[in-house]
Scaffold this motif. Structure first.
Motif, mmCIF file in Angstrom:
data_model
loop_
_atom_site.group_PDB
_atom_site.id
_atom_site.type_symbol
_atom_site.label_atom_id
_atom_site.label_comp_id
_atom_site.label_asym_id
_atom_site.label_seq_id
_atom_site.Cartn_x
_atom_site.Cartn_y
_atom_site.Cartn_z
ATOM 1 N N GLN A 135 0.833 -1.201 0.000
ATOM 2 C CA GLN A 135 0.000 0.000 0.000
ATOM 3 C C GLN A 135 0.871 1.256 0.000
ATOM 4 O O GLN A 135 0.576 2.236 -0.712
ATOM 5 N N LEU A 136 1.954 1.224 0.758
ATOM 6 C CA LEU A 136 2.842 2.378 0.860
ATOM 7 C C LEU A 136 3.442 2.761 -0.484
ATOM 8 O O LEU A 136 3.562 3.940 -0.814
ATOM 9 N N VAL A 137 3.809 1.753 -1.284
ATOM 10 C CA VAL A 137 4.467 2.036 -2.563
ATOM 11 C C VAL A 137 3.507 2.075 -3.741
ATOM 12 O O VAL A 137 3.893 2.397 -4.858
ATOM 13 N N GLY A 138 2.243 1.695 -3.514
ATOM 14 C CA GLY A 138 1.265 1.705 -4.595
ATOM 15 C C GLY A 138 1.210 0.419 -5.389
ATOM 16 O O GLY A 138 0.686 0.399 -6.512
ATOM 17 N N ALA A 139 1.743 -0.684 -4.824
ATOM 18 C CA ALA A 139 1.655 -1.988 -5.490
ATOM 19 C C ALA A 139 0.428 -2.743 -4.984
ATOM 20 O O ALA A 139 -0.269 -2.299 -4.073
ATOM 21 N N LYS A 140 0.163 -3.896 -5.595
ATOM 22 C CA LYS A 140 -0.928 -4.758 -5.145
ATOM 23 C C LYS A 140 -0.367 -5.839 -4.223
ATOM 24 O O LYS A 140 0.826 -6.156 -4.277
ATOM 25 N N ALA A 141 -1.227 -6.424 -3.403
ATOM 26 C CA ALA A 141 -0.808 -7.498 -2.506
ATOM 27 C C ALA A 141 -1.838 -8.615 -2.541
ATOM 28 O O ALA A 141 -3.044 -8.364 -2.503
ATOM 29 N N ALA A 142 -1.341 -9.857 -2.619
ATOM 30 C CA ALA A 142 -2.185 -11.058 -2.537
ATOM 31 C C ALA A 142 -1.654 -11.883 -1.370
ATOM 32 O O ALA A 142 -0.524 -12.366 -1.410
ATOM 33 N N ILE A 143 -2.458 -12.036 -0.337
ATOM 34 C CA ILE A 143 -2.002 -12.660 0.897
ATOM 35 C C ILE A 143 -2.737 -13.978 1.118
ATOM 36 O O ILE A 143 -3.979 -14.014 1.153
ATOM 37 N N PHE A 144 -1.968 -15.051 1.280
ATOM 38 C CA PHE A 144 -2.506 -16.392 1.442
ATOM 39 C C PHE A 144 -2.492 -16.755 2.929
ATOM 40 O O PHE A 144 -1.443 -16.674 3.584
ATOM 41 N N VAL A 145 -3.651 -17.145 3.449
ATOM 42 C CA VAL A 145 -3.763 -17.486 4.864
ATOM 43 C C VAL A 145 -4.346 -18.886 5.008
ATOM 44 O O VAL A 145 -5.271 -19.265 4.288
ATOM 45 N N HIS A 146 -3.795 -19.652 5.929
ATOM 46 C CA HIS A 146 -4.276 -21.017 6.134
ATOM 47 C C HIS A 146 -5.486 -21.021 7.055
ATOM 48 O O HIS A 146 -5.884 -19.984 7.617
ATOM 49 N N SER A 147 -6.069 -22.179 7.249
ATOM 50 C CA SER A 147 -7.339 -22.288 7.957
ATOM 51 C C SER A 147 -7.245 -21.924 9.434
ATOM 52 O O SER A 147 -8.259 -21.619 10.067
ATOM 53 N N GLY A 148 -6.033 -21.914 10.002
ATOM 54 C CA GLY A 148 -5.882 -21.602 11.411
ATOM 55 C C GLY A 148 -5.772 -20.119 11.721
ATOM 56 O O GLY A 148 -5.727 -19.735 12.886
ATOM 57 N N VAL A 149 -5.726 -19.262 10.699
ATOM 58 C CA VAL A 149 -5.595 -17.822 10.917
ATOM 59 C C VAL A 149 -6.959 -17.235 11.262
ATOM 60 O O VAL A 149 -7.930 -17.428 10.532
ATOM 61 N N SER A 150 -7.038 -16.515 12.375
ATOM 62 C CA SER A 150 -8.317 -15.991 12.842
ATOM 63 C C SER A 150 -8.866 -14.916 11.910
ATOM 64 O O SER A 150 -8.110 -14.232 11.208
ATOM 65 N N GLU A 151 -10.174 -14.748 11.934
ATOM 66 C CA GLU A 151 -10.816 -13.727 11.110
ATOM 67 C C GLU A 151 -10.344 -12.333 11.502
ATOM 68 O O GLU A 151 -10.269 -11.435 10.661
ATOM 69 N N GLU A 152 -10.027 -12.146 12.773
ATOM 70 C CA GLU A 152 -9.545 -10.838 13.213
ATOM 71 C C GLU A 152 -8.198 -10.515 12.578
ATOM 72 O O GLU A 152 -7.952 -9.383 12.153
ATOM 73 N N ARG A 153 -7.339 -11.518 12.484
ATOM 74 C CA ARG A 153 -6.044 -11.286 11.840
ATOM 75 C C ARG A 153 -6.209 -11.078 10.332
ATOM 76 O O ARG A 153 -5.498 -10.275 9.725
ATOM 77 N N VAL A 154 -7.125 -11.796 9.722
ATOM 78 C CA VAL A 154 -7.393 -11.602 8.294
ATOM 79 C C VAL A 154 -7.875 -10.175 8.039
ATOM 80 O O VAL A 154 -7.420 -9.497 7.104
#
Length: 402
Positions: A135-154
Motif C-alpha cells: 500500500q505504501l508504494v502503490g503496489a498490489k498485494a495477494a495474501i494467502f492465509v491457512h485455515s488456522g488464521v483468525s478472522e480478526e487477523r485476516v
C-alpha cells in the motif's frame, strides 16, 4: 528440554552472502530506509528488575516490538522493507538509473509499482507487513492465509487493501500455494521463509530485522551475556544472532533459540543436524510460531551462531502473557501476544532448571536480552487468555530505560 548446538559448522564464520545480508553496512541501510517511514520510532527497551531477582539473573531487558510501525509486531520491519527494496530495484531496472528511497513516491516509480503484485503466505503478522508495504508504494498485494488464521487477523491485513486468499491446511500448505499461484500469475513472492532456489528475498526480510539489534545495542549500557529468541521458521532468530555475532565478535552473547514444543522445527533440525520437516500435530497457542519446516537461510545462519535450542509448552506461553500483564514490583506492564513472550518463557524454564543454568552459565551476573515479538495482534484472543483487554493493561514507562 535443551539441546546444545553440535553442528559441524558451529562457530564457523557466516556464509559470505549471509554476512553481507546481516552486517553493519546492511543494518545502516535498513535504518536509513526507516527514516522515510512516517511512523518510525525506536521501540521501547524495558527492564524487569523484579523478575530478574526472582530468576537469579543480573538484568532482564525486553525489546517491545508491539510498538513497531503501527503494526504491533517485529514483522513490520521485514516484509514492508523487502517490498520497498524490490520496487526500487525494478524501477532502477526499467528507468535505467539507480533509484533511491527518496524517490519512492515519484510518479514514474509509483507507475511501475502499480503494475507489481506482492504475494506471501502468513500466520498474520508477516502478511500485514507485506500488505502495508505494498500500500505504501502503490503496489498490489495477494495474501494467502491457512485455515488456522483468525478472522480478526485476516481483517487486520485486508484493511491495507490486500486480496485475501484462504488455503486449507497449515502454514506450510499456504506457503506452497502462494508460490504456485504467484508463479502462474507472474507475481513476486515476498516470503519470510526460504527453500532451494529462493533465498534472496527472505534474506532481505531478515535484513530488515537487524534494526531491532542496532536499536538495542544503543539502548543498553552493556551488551547482553545471554539472548533467548523465539523461532517459527527462524528468520528473526537468525537475524538477531547473526548480527550480534558480526557486531560483537568474540564478545557475542550465548544465544538460545526457543521453539514451541508443538511446532519445534528448528529444535528437531538441530537434533538431526540438517533441515527437517516435522509432522503437523495439535495446533499451538503460539500461532505466529506454528511452522513445521525451517527457512534454509535461517538454519544456515543458526547452525553457525546459535549456541543452544530449547522448547516451551503451551502453558509457558500463556503464563508469560499473564505475568507481563500483571507484573511484580517495579516491573512495567507489557502487552505480549501469544507468541510474543516465548523467548522470555524460555529463560524462565532455563533459570528454573539447575542443570540448564549450569550448562548456559546463567547466574547473578547474567545480562539477559529477550524480544517481545508481538503485542495483542488478535485482541479477542488476548483477552480470552489473559482475562484483560490489551488496552486495560497499563503499560508504563517504568523500567523503560536501560
Amino acid at each position: 528440554m535443551l539441546l546444545l548446538n553440535q553442528h559441524p559448522d558451529y562457530r564457523s564464520p557466516l556464509d559470505p552472502v549471509d554476512a553481507e545480508t546481516l552486517d553493519m553496512k546492511a543494518a545502516d541501510e535498513v535504518e536509513r530506509y526507516l527514516t522515510y517511514r512516517d511512523n518510525h520510532a525506536p521501540t521501547p527497551l524495558h527492564t524487569l528488575p523484579a523478575l530478574a531477582a526472582e530468576l537469579g539473573v543480573g538484568t532482564i531487558h525486553v525489546k517491545d516490538e508491539g510498538f513497531r510501525l503501527g503494526l504491533g509486531s517485529f514483522k513490520a520491519l521485514g516484509g514492508s522493507y523487502a517490498v520497498i527494496r524490490l520496487v526500487l530495484e525494478e524501477a532502477s531496472r526499467r528507468l535505467g538509473r539507480q533509484i533511491d528511497i527518496a524517490e519512492l513516491h515519484a510518479p514514474e516509480v509509483r507507475s511501475i509499482a502499480a503494475g507489481m503484485t506482492m504475494a506471501c503466505a502468513t500466520d498474520g503478522n508477516h502478511g500485514r507487513s507485506v500488505a502495508q508495504g505494498a500500500q505504501l508504494v502503490g503496489a498490489k498485494a495477494a495474501i494467502f492465509v491457512h485455515s488456522g488464521v483468525s478472522e480478526e487477523r485476516v481483517a487486520a491485513i485486508a484493511r491495507f487493501g490486500a486480496d485475501m486468499i484462504r488455503v486449507k491446511g497449515t502454514y506450510d500448505d499456504s506457503v506452497a500455494e502462494a508460490a504456485r499461484v504467484a508463479a502462474a500469475q507472474g507475481w513476486i513472492v515476498v516470503s519470510d521463509t526460504s527453500w532451494p532456489g529462493y533465498e534472496r528475498i527472505p534474506g532481505l526480510v531478515m535484513q530488515g530485522y537487524t534494526a531491532i539489534v542496532r536499536e538495542t545495542l544503543r539502548q543498553l549500557r552493556e551488551p547482553p551475556t545471554h539472548v533467548f529468541v523465539q523461532a517459527g521458521v527462524g528468520g528473526v532468530a537468525a537475524a538477531v544472532a547473526g548480527h550480534l555475532a558480526l557486531a560483537l565478535g568474540d564478545q557475542r552473547p550465548t544465544f538460545v533459540v526457543v521453539d514451541p514444543a508443538r511446532a519445534a522445527c528448528l529444535f528437531e533440525t538441530a537434533r538431526a543436524g540438517h533441515p527437517v520437516k516435522i509432522t503437523h500435530g495439535e495446533p499451538t497457542v503460539m500461532a505466529m510460531l506454528e511452522c513445521y519446516e525451517p527457512s534454509l537461510v535461517a538454519w544456515r545462519v543458526l547452525s553457525r551462531v546459535a549456541d543452544a535450542f530449547m522448547t516451551v509448552d503451551e502453558e509457558d506461553a500463556v503464563a508469560i502473557m499473564n505475568r507481563l500483564a500483571r507484573p511484580a514490583g517495579n516491573d512495567p506492564a507489557i502487552v505480549a501476544g501469544e507468541s510474543g513472550g516465548a523467548g522470555l518463557a524460555g529463560l524462565i524454564r532455563a533459570a528454573a532448571d539447575p542443570e540448564i543454568r549450569a550448562t548456559l552459565d546463567l547466574n547473578e551476573a547474567s545480562r539477559v536480552f529477550v524480544i517481545n515479538t508481538e503485542g495483542a495482534t488478535d485482541p479477542e484472543r488476548y483477552a480470552e487468555l489473559v482475562g484483560m483487554r490489551p488496552d486495560a493493561v497499563a503499560t508504563t514507562t517504568k523500567g523503560a530505560d536501560a
